[in-house]
Design an enzyme around this catalytic site. Sequence first.
Site, PDB file in Angstrom:
ATOM      1  N   ASP A  49      -4.263  11.725  18.393  1.00 31.16           N
ATOM      2  CA  ASP A  49      -5.371  12.233  17.590  1.00 31.16           C
ATOM      3  C   ASP A  49      -5.060  12.014  16.117  1.00 31.16           C
ATOM      4  O   ASP A  49      -3.892  11.865  15.735  1.00 31.16           O
ATOM      5  CB  ASP A  49      -5.636  13.721  17.879  1.00 31.16           C
ATOM      6  CG  ASP A  49      -4.413  14.592  17.655  1.00 31.16           C
ATOM      7  OD1 ASP A  49      -3.991  14.739  16.483  1.00 31.16           O
ATOM      8  OD2 ASP A  49      -3.868  15.129  18.637  1.00 31.16           O
ATOM      9  N   ASP A  70      13.220  16.420   0.083  1.00 35.79           N
ATOM     10  CA  ASP A  70      13.473  15.206   0.860  1.00 35.79           C
ATOM     11  C   ASP A  70      14.950  15.026   1.188  1.00 35.79           C
ATOM     12  O   ASP A  70      15.319  14.730   2.330  1.00 35.79           O
ATOM     13  CB  ASP A  70      12.963  13.985   0.095  1.00 35.79           C
ATOM     14  CG  ASP A  70      11.450  13.934   0.005  1.00 35.79           C
ATOM     15  OD1 ASP A  70      10.789  14.596   0.825  1.00 35.79           O
ATOM     16  OD2 ASP A  70      10.930  13.234  -0.881  1.00 35.79           O
ATOM     17  N   GLY A 112      -3.279  13.588  24.109  1.00 34.10           N
ATOM     18  CA  GLY A 112      -3.117  12.197  23.704  1.00 34.10           C
ATOM     19  C   GLY A 112      -3.124  12.057  22.197  1.00 34.10           C
ATOM     20  O   GLY A 112      -3.012  13.031  21.446  1.00 34.10           O
ATOM     21  N   ASP A 115       3.139  16.399  22.768  1.00 33.87           N
ATOM     22  CA  ASP A 115       1.720  16.256  22.455  1.00 33.87           C
ATOM     23  C   ASP A 115       1.182  17.559  21.870  1.00 33.87           C
ATOM     24  O   ASP A 115       1.339  18.628  22.461  1.00 33.87           O
ATOM     25  CB  ASP A 115       0.955  15.897  23.735  1.00 33.87           C
ATOM     26  CG  ASP A 115      -0.463  15.438  23.455  1.00 33.87           C
ATOM     27  OD1 ASP A 115      -0.790  15.197  22.283  1.00 33.87           O
ATOM     28  OD2 ASP A 115      -1.232  15.310  24.426  1.00 33.87           O
ATOM     29  N   ILE A 116       0.564  17.456  20.691  1.00 33.02           N
ATOM     30  CA  ILE A 116      -0.017  18.624  20.024  1.00 33.02           C
ATOM     31  C   ILE A 116      -1.515  18.623  20.294  1.00 33.02           C
ATOM     32  O   ILE A 116      -2.206  17.642  19.982  1.00 33.02           O
ATOM     33  CB  ILE A 116       0.252  18.596  18.505  1.00 33.02           C
ATOM     34  CG1 ILE A 116       1.752  18.355  18.240  1.00 33.02           C
ATOM     35  CG2 ILE A 116      -0.214  19.890  17.858  1.00 33.02           C
ATOM     36  CD1 ILE A 116       2.682  19.366  18.860  1.00 33.02           C
ATOM     37  N   GLU A 144      10.215  18.041  -4.952  1.00 35.02           N
ATOM     38  CA  GLU A 144      10.004  17.018  -3.925  1.00 35.02           C
ATOM     39  C   GLU A 144      11.311  16.316  -3.577  1.00 35.02           C
ATOM     40  O   GLU A 144      11.647  16.138  -2.414  1.00 35.02           O
ATOM     41  CB  GLU A 144       8.973  16.005  -4.408  1.00 35.02           C
ATOM     42  CG  GLU A 144       8.707  14.882  -3.418  1.00 35.02           C
ATOM     43  CD  GLU A 144       8.177  15.395  -2.101  1.00 35.02           C
ATOM     44  OE1 GLU A 144       8.702  14.996  -1.053  1.00 35.02           O
ATOM     45  OE2 GLU A 144       7.256  16.235  -2.113  1.00 35.02           O
ATOM     46  N   SER A 187       5.129  16.288   3.095  1.00 33.42           N
ATOM     47  CA  SER A 187       6.415  15.946   2.477  1.00 33.42           C
ATOM     48  C   SER A 187       7.580  16.538   3.261  1.00 33.42           C
ATOM     49  O   SER A 187       8.698  16.032   3.185  1.00 33.42           O
ATOM     50  CB  SER A 187       6.471  16.461   1.042  1.00 33.42           C
ATOM     51  OG  SER A 187       5.772  15.619   0.170  1.00 33.42           O
TER      52      SER A 187
END
Length: 602
Positions: free
Chosen positions: A581, A304, A579, A560-561, A300, A518
Amino acid sequence: MRLASLLGLPSFAAALVGAASFKDCQHKVKESIHDPPRGWYKHAPAPKHHVLELKIALPQPKFPELEQHLWEVSDPNHTRYGAHLSKEEADALMAPHPETLDIVSQWLASYGLAEEDLIRPSANDWVTIHVPVSLAEEMLNTTYHVYKNFKTGESIVRTTSYSLPEILHEHVDLIQPTTMFARFKAFKTTLHWANQAQALVSNSSGGMITGPAGNQVDASCNKTVTISCLRQLYNAVDYNTSATNCNRLAVTGYLGQIANDMDLQQFYQLQNPLAYGSNYTFVAIHGGANNQSYEAAGLEANLDTQVAFGLSWPTPGTFYSTGGEPPFIPDTPGSDNTNEPYTNWLHHVLSQDTLPQSISTSYGDDEQTVPYTYATRVCAGMATLGARGVSVVFSSGDGGVGDGDSNPATQQCFSNDGRNVTKFMPTFPASCPYVTAVGGTANVPETAVNFSGGGFSDYFHRPAYQDAAVSKYLAKLAPGTYEGLFNPMGRAYPDVAAQARNFATVYRGSTVSTAGTSCAAPTFIAFISMLNDARITAGKSPLGFLNPFLYSRGYAGLNDITKGQNPGCGTDGFNATVGWDPITGHGTPNFEKLKHLVLTMP
């Protein structure tokens, strides 16, 4: 949304009592839970000699004023936009009433704790003490036990109820660790873990795909996500940041996660050769470790730092390592408890005169495992960071609408209030209305990744900045959809999204493929850091708390996905749509569009 009900002014009708008389005062339950969360069971009485680090939160009567500052300095339509608070100004608004300090100190003194035994942050709004279980049980009129987790084998020392003298109730917001069973695990899924040591030798497939900004993206990015892919996909190929304009970026690490410097340099060689030889600033908090052996490297922490610093170089980076490593082993002398990580980190950063303008965290847990009092206080700390000009992002989680388990078949979606009703499981701190929550996408063209955490808080009301966007989404749902499974009036999340699958990460000398939100959080914060770089270079303030901007103007600079679902709890979850979600928020960054927007603001 205000937290005044928790943080209001105490009434000081009662006179301060003498130190000796506290033990004679009648105790009243301060906080209790019906049962430990599902998955935890009572194992044995807690060892009486085991030392607890008790954190006592004192009321912040001026928090509503601090919150008003936050709204004003974060709203691009307000005349005070960008006029962030100084550390001294924020401390004054976080401070408890002097009489609270006096009476709590007297209570602690009645148990032999002198002022030199008390640890306080600069705002004096918390008190930390180290006491054996035997004394904590006497002070809190409770009994601690060792609880074990069925799935992980972890052990923690907790209780399900504690009490305080009645006179203290209006002077203490909470004491932990008591009723808190959150694990605050790293958000990563192992669904796509694989050895791909050759993946980065050549990252060109010879083909190109049209990205959301209309630009060309290497087709290999559908198989392996690299720094180059992210810059192409999010339209920042030609932007170069400065190393000298005081812009800084930070990522956090908890629970023994260590970023390995040799892995980082290998990552730079493969993905950003210009950054090779550069490093970041390491900050240890509360005993945070920095063991640089390969065996100690944390996936992790590597993910990062490599993603955030690789994208934003040469902007100076900081890695905060906050101590507290699980599991607790009750029979081992000196072993520690898995204490709450965010308070230690918040106390440190809020005590600093200057802070990184952008900070990313990829940890969290089910909201219901976090006591409401604790969640509101940590959330208030995040509001303070925003008021001081820091953009704070959190991963939205990897369980879809479920309990954080990336395998929908093994999710346990039941309330822990004694009713055991089936419900969706919101994630904290992503559900805090003062942070920016980042969901996940995959592939080019982008779709919502199926594990992307998203939904609605059971603790926090929907903030005004997202009313319009969320109401439009809810209006599209068929009547009765998931009725009773989520709180439609709760703070909705995520706010935005970024790629979250097939990231090429160097781990212990090899390149592996990682996935999870992550990946998305450090990706998104790197582009926010670039935007801060552009604003600071132009003589403007950093962006600070992002959400009022994102929901009022910034969505115009996001991709926008509109495809995908986030299943969990035996359902298909929510759907991505035109829009906002609750899977991808308002979408993924288009850097050039966002840069134009932020440079035209005051």
